[in-house]
Design a protein around this motif. Structure first.
Motif, mmCIF file in Angstrom:
data_model
loop_
_atom_site.group_PDB
_atom_site.id
_atom_site.type_symbol
_atom_site.label_atom_id
_atom_site.label_comp_id
_atom_site.label_asym_id
_atom_site.label_seq_id
_atom_site.Cartn_x
_atom_site.Cartn_y
_atom_site.Cartn_z
ATOM 1 N N GLY A 16 0.808 -1.207 0.000
ATOM 2 C CA GLY A 16 0.000 0.000 0.000
ATOM 3 C C GLY A 16 0.843 1.260 0.000
ATOM 4 O O GLY A 16 0.436 2.293 -0.524
ATOM 5 N N GLU A 17 2.037 1.214 0.603
ATOM 6 C CA GLU A 17 2.922 2.377 0.591
ATOM 7 C C GLU A 17 3.505 2.610 -0.793
ATOM 8 O O GLU A 17 3.766 3.733 -1.180
ATOM 9 C CB GLU A 17 4.047 2.179 1.603
ATOM 10 C CG GLU A 17 3.561 2.180 3.041
ATOM 11 C CD GLU A 17 4.666 1.822 4.014
ATOM 12 O OE1 GLU A 17 5.817 1.620 3.577
ATOM 13 O OE2 GLU A 17 4.379 1.732 5.219
ATOM 14 N N LYS A 18 3.740 1.534 -1.528
ATOM 15 C CA LYS A 18 4.358 1.647 -2.849
ATOM 16 C C LYS A 18 3.348 1.938 -3.944
ATOM 17 O O LYS A 18 3.663 2.618 -4.912
ATOM 18 C CB LYS A 18 5.123 0.368 -3.176
ATOM 19 C CG LYS A 18 6.309 0.151 -2.261
ATOM 20 C CD LYS A 18 7.012 -1.141 -2.567
ATOM 21 C CE LYS A 18 8.142 -1.367 -1.577
ATOM 22 N NZ LYS A 18 8.761 -2.663 -1.744
ATOM 23 N N LEU A 19 2.165 1.432 -3.810
ATOM 24 C CA LEU A 19 1.132 1.642 -4.815
ATOM 25 C C LEU A 19 0.257 2.819 -4.405
ATOM 26 O O LEU A 19 -0.437 2.773 -3.398
ATOM 27 C CB LEU A 19 0.262 0.395 -4.971
ATOM 28 C CG LEU A 19 0.952 -0.840 -5.530
ATOM 29 C CD1 LEU A 19 -0.017 -2.009 -5.550
ATOM 30 C CD2 LEU A 19 1.471 -0.576 -6.924
ATOM 31 N N THR A 20 0.327 3.885 -5.172
ATOM 32 C CA THR A 20 -0.507 5.051 -4.907
ATOM 33 C C THR A 20 -1.272 5.387 -6.179
ATOM 34 O O THR A 20 -0.793 5.125 -7.278
ATOM 35 C CB THR A 20 0.346 6.265 -4.492
ATOM 36 O OG1 THR A 20 1.292 6.535 -5.518
ATOM 37 C CG2 THR A 20 1.079 6.005 -3.191
ATOM 38 N N PRO A 21 -2.431 5.984 -6.045
ATOM 39 C CA PRO A 21 -3.183 6.349 -7.252
ATOM 40 C C PRO A 21 -2.476 7.473 -8.004
ATOM 41 O O PRO A 21 -1.779 8.300 -7.407
ATOM 42 C CB PRO A 21 -4.536 6.820 -6.716
ATOM 43 C CG PRO A 21 -4.286 7.161 -5.303
ATOM 44 C CD PRO A 21 -3.158 6.307 -4.838
ATOM 45 N N TYR A 22 -2.673 7.500 -9.306
ATOM 46 C CA TYR A 22 -2.070 8.538 -10.145
ATOM 47 C C TYR A 22 -2.783 9.858 -9.892
ATOM 48 O O TYR A 22 -4.000 9.930 -9.867
ATOM 49 C CB TYR A 22 -2.182 8.157 -11.617
ATOM 50 C CG TYR A 22 -1.660 9.221 -12.540
ATOM 51 C CD1 TYR A 22 -0.299 9.432 -12.669
ATOM 52 C CD2 TYR A 22 -2.520 10.035 -13.255
ATOM 53 C CE1 TYR A 22 0.198 10.420 -13.499
ATOM 54 C CE2 TYR A 22 -2.040 11.024 -14.095
ATOM 55 C CZ TYR A 22 -0.678 11.213 -14.216
ATOM 56 O OH TYR A 22 -0.194 12.188 -15.030
ATOM 57 N N LYS A 23 -2.002 10.914 -9.694
ATOM 58 C CA LYS A 23 -2.565 12.245 -9.495
ATOM 59 C C LYS A 23 -2.052 13.131 -10.621
ATOM 60 O O LYS A 23 -0.852 13.234 -10.845
ATOM 61 C CB LYS A 23 -2.141 12.818 -8.142
ATOM 62 C CG LYS A 23 -2.697 12.034 -6.973
ATOM 63 C CD LYS A 23 -2.281 12.628 -5.661
ATOM 64 C CE LYS A 23 -2.832 11.810 -4.518
ATOM 65 N NZ LYS A 23 -2.389 12.332 -3.234
#
Length: 159
Positions: free
Chosen positions: A26-33
Motif C-alpha cells: 500500500g505504501e508503494k502503490l498510490t493512485p495517479y494524481k
C-alpha cells in the motif's frame, strides 16, 4: 474430512499472510494524481508593462481577464495562479490590482516587475568628456531566468 480441514487451514494461513504484506504494498502503490494548473499565468514581463493610470481595458489586454472580480470590491482585481504536481503545490502566485475611477492606482502581490534588460545610456553632448572614463566598469552578475510552466515542460520532453 481431514483433507478438508488441512485445506481450510492452508487457506487461512495464506489469507493471514497476505494481510501483513498489504501494508508495504500500500505504501508503494498510490493512485495517479494529475498535474493541475489553475488561474492566470502572470509573468514578471507582464507586470512590468503595467503603469499607473491605465484603464481597466488596457490592464485586461496586458494580463487577461482576472480570476476574481468581487462585486463588493469592484475596484480590486485578483489574479491567482497555482500549479500542483502529483497533488503537491509546486508554485503559487498572487497579484492584486487596485483601481480608482476606472484607472489603475497600485499593484500588490508576490509577482514583481522584471528589471530592464538594457541599460539606459545618457546622451553625451558634443565637447563633453565621456562619463565612461570617470566611472570604473562594474561587472554585473548574470541573473538566473526563472523558467515558466511551458519552459519546464519542454525541458522534460527533451527539446
Amino acid at each position: 474430512m481431514k483433507s478438508v480441514l488441512q485445506a481450510l487451514a492452508a487457506i487461512a494461513i495464506l489469507l493471514l499472510a497476505a494481510c501483513s504484506v498489504t501494508d508495504t504494498v500500500g505504501e508503494k502503490l498510490t493512485p495517479y494524481k494529475i498535474d493541475i494548473q489553475q488561474g492566470n499565468v502572470v509573468t514578471q514581463e507582464m507586470v512590468a508593462k503595467l503603469k499607473p493610470g491605465m484603464t481597466k481595458a488596457q490592464v485586461r489586454f496586458v494580463l487577461g481577464t482576472p480570476l476574481i472580480m468581487d462585486s463588493f470590491h469592484a475596484n480590486r482585481w485578483d489574479y491567482v495562479y497555482r500549479y500542483q504536481k502529483a497533488g503537491k503545490l509546486m508554485e503559487e502566485r498572487k497579484l492584486a490590482l487596485f483601481f480608482e475611477q476606472e484607472l489603475l492606482q497600485r499593484v500588490e502581490g508576490d509577482v514583481v516587475a522584471a528589471s530592464p534588460t538594457e541599460e539606459k545610456k545618457d546622451p553625451v553632448a558634443v565637447g563633453e568628456p565621456s562619463r565612461a572614463a570617470e566611472q570604473p566598469e562594474q561587472d554585473a552578475a548574470p541573473t538566473k531566468k526563472e523558467k515558466g510552466f511551458f519552459g519546464r515542460m519542454i525541458e522534460k520532453i527533451g527539446f
